[in-house]
Design a protein around this motif. Structure first.
Motif, PDB file in Angstrom:
ATOM      1  N   PRO A 186       9.330 -25.444 -13.513  1.00 40.88           N
ATOM      2  CA  PRO A 186       9.607 -26.885 -13.577  1.00 40.88           C
ATOM      3  C   PRO A 186      11.095 -27.177 -13.739  1.00 40.88           C
ATOM      4  CG  PRO A 186       7.780 -26.289 -15.023  1.00 40.88           C
ATOM      5  CD  PRO A 186       8.397 -24.998 -14.556  1.00 40.88           C
ATOM      6  N   ALA A 187      11.544 -28.257 -13.113  1.00 38.67           N
ATOM      7  CA  ALA A 187      12.954 -28.650 -13.205  1.00 38.67           C
ATOM      8  C   ALA A 187      13.359 -28.995 -14.630  1.00 38.67           C
ATOM      9  CB  ALA A 187      13.224 -29.827 -12.283  1.00 38.67           C
ATOM     10  N   SER A 188      12.397 -29.300 -15.483  1.00 32.73           N
ATOM     11  CA  SER A 188      12.700 -29.620 -16.880  1.00 32.73           C
ATOM     12  C   SER A 188      13.322 -28.438 -17.618  1.00 32.73           C
ATOM     13  CB  SER A 188      11.428 -30.068 -17.606  1.00 32.73           C
ATOM     14  OG  SER A 188      10.441 -29.054 -17.553  1.00 32.73           O
ATOM     15  N   GLU A 189      13.192 -27.242 -17.059  1.00 29.12           N
ATOM     16  CA  GLU A 189      13.781 -26.065 -17.695  1.00 29.12           C
ATOM     17  C   GLU A 189      15.250 -25.875 -17.332  1.00 29.12           C
ATOM     18  OE1 GLU A 189      11.485 -22.506 -17.649  1.00 29.12           O
ATOM     19  OE2 GLU A 189       9.557 -23.568 -17.763  1.00 29.12           O
ATOM     20  N   ARG A 191      18.526 -26.674 -18.212  1.00 32.39           N
ATOM     21  CA  ARG A 191      19.184 -27.214 -19.413  1.00 32.39           C
ATOM     22  C   ARG A 191      20.684 -26.981 -19.320  1.00 32.39           C
ATOM     23  NH1 ARG A 191      14.311 -24.918 -21.273  1.00 32.39           N
ATOM     24  NH2 ARG A 191      12.935 -26.473 -22.213  1.00 32.39           N
ATOM     25  N   ALA A 192      21.413 -28.098 -19.382  1.00 31.17           N
ATOM     26  CA  ALA A 192      22.881 -28.053 -19.283  1.00 31.17           C
ATOM     27  C   ALA A 192      23.322 -27.338 -18.004  1.00 31.17           C
ATOM     28  CB  ALA A 192      23.487 -27.378 -20.510  1.00 31.17           C
ATOM     29  N   GLY A 193      22.553 -27.556 -16.937  1.00 30.47           N
ATOM     30  CA  GLY A 193      22.938 -26.982 -15.646  1.00 30.47           C
ATOM     31  C   GLY A 193      22.580 -25.522 -15.468  1.00 30.47           C
ATOM     32  N   ARG A 194      21.761 -24.961 -16.367  1.00 33.68           N
ATOM     33  CA  ARG A 194      21.387 -23.544 -16.261  1.00 33.68           C
ATOM     34  C   ARG A 194      19.902 -23.351 -16.480  1.00 33.68           C
ATOM     35  NH1 ARG A 194      25.497 -19.635 -16.810  1.00 33.68           N
ATOM     36  NH2 ARG A 194      27.550 -20.505 -17.290  1.00 33.68           N
ATOM     37  N   ILE A 195      19.368 -22.335 -15.825  1.00 31.23           N
ATOM     38  CA  ILE A 195      18.062 -21.794 -16.173  1.00 31.23           C
ATOM     39  C   ILE A 195      18.308 -20.332 -16.515  1.00 31.23           C
ATOM     40  CG2 ILE A 195      15.719 -21.260 -15.425  1.00 31.23           C
ATOM     41  CD1 ILE A 195      15.814 -23.554 -13.525  1.00 31.23           C
ATOM     42  N   GLY A 196      18.141 -20.002 -17.781  1.00 34.91           N
ATOM     43  CA  GLY A 196      18.510 -18.664 -18.227  1.00 34.91           C
ATOM     44  C   GLY A 196      19.989 -18.437 -18.013  1.00 34.91           C
ATOM     45  N   LEU A 197      20.328 -17.351 -17.321  1.00 37.32           N
ATOM     46  CA  LEU A 197      21.728 -17.032 -17.048  1.00 37.32           C
ATOM     47  C   LEU A 197      22.220 -17.606 -15.723  1.00 37.32           C
ATOM     48  CD1 LEU A 197      21.755 -13.271 -18.155  1.00 37.32           C
ATOM     49  CD2 LEU A 197      22.505 -15.270 -19.478  1.00 37.32           C
ATOM     50  N   ASN A 202      23.861 -29.863 -11.827  1.00 34.59           N
ATOM     51  CA  ASN A 202      22.971 -31.025 -11.947  1.00 34.59           C
ATOM     52  C   ASN A 202      23.073 -31.908 -10.711  1.00 34.59           C
ATOM     53  OD1 ASN A 202      21.892 -30.799 -14.818  1.00 34.59           O
ATOM     54  ND2 ASN A 202      24.102 -30.687 -15.192  1.00 34.59           N
ATOM     55  N   TRP A 203      21.939 -32.487 -10.345  1.00 30.31           N
ATOM     56  CA  TRP A 203      21.878 -33.357  -9.182  1.00 30.31           C
ATOM     57  C   TRP A 203      22.154 -34.801  -9.596  1.00 30.31           C
ATOM     58  CZ3 TRP A 203      19.555 -28.812  -9.357  1.00 30.31           C
ATOM     59  CH2 TRP A 203      19.400 -28.060  -8.181  1.00 30.31           C
ATOM     60  N   PRO A 204      22.910 -35.547  -8.797  1.00 33.21           N
ATOM     61  CA  PRO A 204      23.041 -36.986  -9.064  1.00 33.21           C
ATOM     62  C   PRO A 204      21.705 -37.652  -8.801  1.00 33.21           C
ATOM     63  CG  PRO A 204      24.039 -36.419  -6.952  1.00 33.21           C
ATOM     64  CD  PRO A 204      23.658 -35.121  -7.605  1.00 33.21           C
ATOM     65  N   ASN A 205      21.300 -38.546  -9.659  1.00 34.57           N
ATOM     66  CA  ASN A 205      19.986 -39.177  -9.539  1.00 34.57           C
ATOM     67  C   ASN A 205      20.100 -40.425  -8.656  1.00 34.57           C
ATOM     68  OD1 ASN A 205      17.344 -39.878  -9.777  1.00 34.57           O
ATOM     69  ND2 ASN A 205      17.350 -40.124 -12.000  1.00 34.57           N
ATOM     70  N   ARG A 206      20.167 -40.207  -7.352  1.00 36.93           N
ATOM     71  CA  ARG A 206      20.274 -41.332  -6.416  1.00 36.93           C
ATOM     72  C   ARG A 206      18.902 -41.843  -5.974  1.00 36.93           C
ATOM     73  NH1 ARG A 206      25.411 -41.234  -3.997  1.00 36.93           N
ATOM     74  NH2 ARG A 206      26.889 -40.588  -5.610  1.00 36.93           N
ATOM     75  N   SER A 218      11.889 -31.213  -8.134  1.00 36.79           N
ATOM     76  CA  SER A 218      10.960 -31.181  -9.269  1.00 36.79           C
ATOM     77  C   SER A 218      10.679 -29.769  -9.759  1.00 36.79           C
ATOM     78  CB  SER A 218       9.630 -31.829  -8.864  1.00 36.79           C
ATOM     79  OG  SER A 218       9.055 -31.139  -7.768  1.00 36.79           O
ATOM     80  N   GLY A 219      11.072 -28.778  -8.992  1.00 37.87           N
ATOM     81  CA  GLY A 219      10.826 -27.399  -9.392  1.00 37.87           C
ATOM     82  C   GLY A 219      11.687 -26.431  -8.618  1.00 37.87           C
ATOM     83  N   PHE A 220      11.757 -25.183  -9.110  1.00 41.03           N
ATOM     84  CA  PHE A 220      12.573 -24.146  -8.501  1.00 41.03           C
ATOM     85  C   PHE A 220      11.746 -22.879  -8.289  1.00 41.03           C
ATOM     86  CE2 PHE A 220      15.267 -26.733 -11.315  1.00 41.03           C
ATOM     87  CZ  PHE A 220      16.215 -27.201 -10.420  1.00 41.03           C
ATOM     88  N   ILE A 221      11.952 -22.237  -7.155  1.00 36.24           N
ATOM     89  CA  ILE A 221      11.334 -20.935  -6.911  1.00 36.24           C
ATOM     90  C   ILE A 221      12.136 -19.881  -7.664  1.00 36.24           C
ATOM     91  CG2 ILE A 221      10.748 -19.199  -5.181  1.00 36.24           C
ATOM     92  CD1 ILE A 221      10.620 -21.473  -3.126  1.00 36.24           C
TER      93      ILE A 221
END
Length: 385
Positions: A186-189, A191-197, A202-206, A218-221
């Motif tokens: 999930p994209a909610s993970e 945090r501060a522009g990172r997932i883990g290492l 961050n994407w602009p919310n247009r 909404s999610g990342f592979i």
């Protein structure tokens, strides 16, 4: 000759005629001469014959009613989705195998796209992957490495990963070997522009505009060294679309639109029809994280809201001779922007035939860093440059 004609006529008889013949044989099988056990019970020979004829007629009427019921079940619109397809398959003349039935049932689970060449499906963990449910007694098993998830409903596993799928019914097992279900993180993970290492940015919310969708993914592979070769389609793998930075950081994270992959496969099909071997396709640039789009590699000509950031754009070229650059596709003796336009012509033909895949296409000249290439995307409206 007469025997051949008779044999041909018997083979060509309808199922109803065969049922009538069977009923007649059964009726005539009862004794019709002499004394029978019916006589000893007070039933006359004439009464016995009447009973036999009535029994045959009832059998034929039952057969006709059964045949009508099955035929009606095959055409009824009240049987939804998988159930109607299974009912239709069961009433075909040649009895289908369990493998065929499960394959029919899974058509909605493993969509191959307009190209017919997709080999993966993206899903949120635990989400439904089909409208229909499994038939009673069937079990779906998802496996990924040493992990397994078994369910009686067609839902994606709760864990993130790349999953193979098999259906079990009784003692029979049907493995879907050429297709994977990819559950995304999930994209909610982020945090501060990172997932883990792994640094994503961050994407602009247009959000959605009248012409294109700029909603953040909404999610990342999740891509690992072990699953990076997972096929997304016949010609493309997950690793083909990874950004070119953070080479030693694993796992990596990818955003990709399977609609784009479908379009690319159709473009390759078109090129093949025009004499170009599609095996030489190379993705020069696929997904770009916001931070990579802003400062990674050669940034000249990049849009601030590049479609690459949303996973629905790629820059490709054809390199069948293996020299790392575009081939002479138009056979004019030169490798230049004309070869990128050769791919553009294929894109135009594909979009004319598949309006749902309309998007942008741009051609680029060679630079000291790369040869000519063609940008292709599925932004939802036509754009050319």
């Amino acid at each position: 000759m007469k025997s051949e004609e008779r044999q041909h006529g018997e083979d060509a008889s309808s199922p109803l005629e065969k049922l009538w013949s069977t009923a007649h044989d059964i009726a005539m099988a009862f004794p019709q001469h002499g004394h029978s056990r019916w006589d000893r019970r007070g039933v006359s020979q004439r009464g016995e014959r009447i009973f036999n004829v009535l029994s045959g007629v009832m059998l034929v009427l039952f057969a006709i009613g059964w045949t009508w019921s099955i035929g009606n079940a095959r055409t009824s619109e009240t049987i939804p989705g998988t159930a109607s397809r299974l009912s239709a398959a069961l009433t075909e003349g040649d009895a289908p195998s369990l493998a065929y039935l499960t394959n029919t049932m899974l058509e909605s689970v493993v969509p191959k796209g307009e190209s017919g060449k997709l080999r993966a499906r993206l899903a949120a963990p635990g989400s439904a992957v089909a409208v229909d449910t499994l038939p009673e007694g069937a079990v779906a098993t998802f496996s990924s490495g040493n992990k397994a998830d078994t369910t009686r409903v067609l839902r994606a596993p709760q864990q993130v990963g790349v999953w193979r799928m098999a259906i079990t019914m009784g003692n029979a097992v049907r493995s879907i070997s050429d297709f994977t279900i990819i559950t995304q993180r999930p994209a909610s993970e982020n945090r501060a522009g990172r997932i883990g290492l792994y640094f994503i940015g961050n994407w602009p919310n247009r959000g959605k505009t009248p012409r294109a969708d700029y909603t953040p993914p909404s999610g990342f592979i999740e891509v690992t060294p072990e699953n990076q070769n997972t096929a997304l389609s016949e010609h493309f793998r997950m690793r083909d679309f990874l950004p070119h930075d953070q080479a030693n950081v694993w796992p990596k994270y990818l955003v990709i639109s399977l609609k784009l992959i479908d379009k690319l496969e159709l473009v390759l099909d078109d090129l093949q029809k025009h004499g170009i071997n599609p095996r030489g396709v190379r993705v020069m640039s696929g997904f770009r994280t916001p931070q990579y789009n802003a400062g990674g590699g050669e940034t000249s000509g990049r849009a601030g809201l590049s479609r690459h950031m949303y996973g629905d754009a790629s820059d490709i070229f054809i390199d069948n001779d293996g020299n790392g650059a575009m081939d002479d596709l138009n056979k004019d003796g030169r490798v230049d922007i004309g070869d990128a336009r050769f791919i553009l012509a294929a894109v135009n033909r594909v979009e004319a035939a598949h309006p749902s895949l309309i998007g942008g296409c741009g051609v680029y000249v060679a630079t000291p860093a790369h040869g000519p290439f063609t940008h292709i995307d599925t932004r939802g409206y036509p754009a050319r440059w």
